[in-house]
Design a protein around this motif. Sequence first.
Motif, mmCIF file in Angstrom:
data_model
loop_
_atom_site.group_PDB
_atom_site.id
_atom_site.type_symbol
_atom_site.label_atom_id
_atom_site.label_comp_id
_atom_site.label_asym_id
_atom_site.label_seq_id
_atom_site.Cartn_x
_atom_site.Cartn_y
_atom_site.Cartn_z
ATOM 1 N N PHE A 288 13.996 4.526 -2.420
ATOM 2 C CA PHE A 288 15.007 5.580 -2.499
ATOM 3 C C PHE A 288 14.306 6.933 -2.460
ATOM 4 N N GLN A 289 14.825 7.839 -1.647
ATOM 5 C CA GLN A 289 14.223 9.169 -1.536
ATOM 6 C C GLN A 289 15.293 10.178 -1.150
ATOM 7 N N GLY A 290 14.939 11.443 -1.154
ATOM 8 C CA GLY A 290 15.879 12.486 -0.753
ATOM 9 C C GLY A 290 16.939 12.790 -1.792
ATOM 10 N N PHE A 291 16.645 12.507 -3.039
ATOM 11 C CA PHE A 291 17.630 12.719 -4.093
ATOM 12 C C PHE A 291 17.346 13.950 -4.938
ATOM 13 N N GLY A 292 16.357 14.717 -4.598
ATOM 14 C CA GLY A 292 16.097 15.928 -5.365
ATOM 15 C C GLY A 292 14.655 16.076 -5.804
ATOM 16 N N GLY A 293 13.874 15.015 -5.679
ATOM 17 C CA GLY A 293 12.445 15.145 -5.950
ATOM 18 C C GLY A 293 11.998 14.714 -7.320
ATOM 19 N N ASP A 294 10.931 15.340 -7.748
ATOM 20 C CA ASP A 294 10.272 14.953 -8.990
ATOM 21 C C ASP A 294 11.101 15.334 -10.209
ATOM 22 N N GLY A 295 10.903 14.575 -11.270
ATOM 23 C CA GLY A 295 11.590 14.869 -12.517
ATOM 24 C C GLY A 295 11.778 13.614 -13.345
ATOM 25 N N SER A 296 12.515 13.777 -14.406
ATOM 26 C CA SER A 296 12.841 12.691 -15.321
ATOM 27 C C SER A 296 14.335 12.430 -15.204
ATOM 28 N N TYR A 297 14.705 11.221 -14.814
ATOM 29 C CA TYR A 297 16.101 10.901 -14.542
ATOM 30 C C TYR A 297 16.611 9.838 -15.514
ATOM 31 N N PRO A 298 17.802 10.069 -16.089
ATOM 32 C CA PRO A 298 18.353 9.105 -17.041
ATOM 33 C C PRO A 298 18.812 7.817 -16.360
ATOM 34 N N ASP B 127 0.842 -1.190 0.000
ATOM 35 C CA ASP B 127 0.000 0.000 0.000
ATOM 36 C C ASP B 127 0.880 1.244 0.000
ATOM 37 N N TYR B 128 0.411 2.302 -0.629
ATOM 38 C CA TYR B 128 1.181 3.549 -0.705
ATOM 39 C C TYR B 128 1.469 4.129 0.671
ATOM 40 N N GLN B 129 0.734 3.707 1.671
ATOM 41 C CA GLN B 129 0.968 4.180 3.037
ATOM 42 C C GLN B 129 2.399 3.871 3.482
ATOM 43 N N VAL B 130 2.991 2.813 2.918
ATOM 44 C CA VAL B 130 4.384 2.468 3.223
ATOM 45 C C VAL B 130 5.305 3.634 2.853
ATOM 46 N N VAL B 131 5.035 4.261 1.730
ATOM 47 C CA VAL B 131 5.834 5.408 1.293
ATOM 48 C C VAL B 131 5.596 6.598 2.212
ATOM 49 N N ILE B 132 4.344 6.843 2.532
ATOM 50 C CA ILE B 132 4.004 7.973 3.402
ATOM 51 C C ILE B 132 4.656 7.819 4.773
ATOM 52 N N ASP B 133 4.688 6.595 5.287
ATOM 53 C CA ASP B 133 5.235 6.337 6.616
ATOM 54 C C ASP B 133 6.764 6.262 6.651
ATOM 55 N N ALA B 134 7.407 6.225 5.490
ATOM 56 C CA ALA B 134 8.865 6.098 5.453
ATOM 57 C C ALA B 134 9.530 7.324 6.067
ATOM 58 N N ASP B 135 10.647 7.110 6.718
ATOM 59 C CA ASP B 135 11.425 8.189 7.325
ATOM 60 C C ASP B 135 12.171 8.928 6.212
ATOM 61 N N TRP B 136 11.733 10.126 5.893
ATOM 62 C CA TRP B 136 12.297 10.879 4.779
ATOM 63 C C TRP B 136 13.721 11.345 5.035
ATOM 64 N N ARG B 137 14.210 11.175 6.261
ATOM 65 C CA ARG B 137 15.608 11.519 6.544
ATOM 66 C C ARG B 137 16.548 10.416 6.067
ATOM 67 N N GLN B 138 16.001 9.263 5.739
ATOM 68 C CA GLN B 138 16.794 8.128 5.255
ATOM 69 C C GLN B 138 16.776 8.111 3.728
ATOM 70 N N ALA B 139 17.925 8.046 3.097
ATOM 71 C CA ALA B 139 18.002 8.002 1.640
ATOM 72 C C ALA B 139 17.491 6.677 1.086
ATOM 73 N N VAL B 140 17.668 5.605 1.863
ATOM 74 C CA VAL B 140 17.249 4.269 1.424
ATOM 75 C C VAL B 140 16.519 3.583 2.583
ATOM 76 N N THR B 141 15.326 3.046 2.281
ATOM 77 C CA THR B 141 14.530 2.346 3.279
ATOM 78 C C THR B 141 14.111 0.996 2.727
ATOM 79 N N PRO B 142 14.428 -0.111 3.403
ATOM 80 C CA PRO B 142 13.915 -1.410 2.972
ATOM 81 C C PRO B 142 12.396 -1.446 3.160
#
Length: 94
Positions: A63-73, A39-54
Amino acid sequence: MSDAVWQPIGTVEVDSGCVVLGDPTYLLPSAQRERPGIDYQVVIDADWRQAVTPIASGMALLFQGFGGDGSYPVSGLFEDGRLVAVRVDFVEPE
């Protein structure tokens, strides 16, 4: 890996500020196997201070905290025609 070559293979579109890497078997719902999926709630509940969360009992990575929305190569490292690594550049090329 002297014959290994990095090649562009596409892009990953991000609209939630995060990317998930994992086998779809552990992430997506399956009516046939009576699995609800993640469920998407897993993403909402993730600790955004962590770059990687199992997630998914450690079967996938968020993976989060890398700069946000966009198109990445995305590039693939190919050795003798076999994909041996994948790289997502979260920094836009200059």
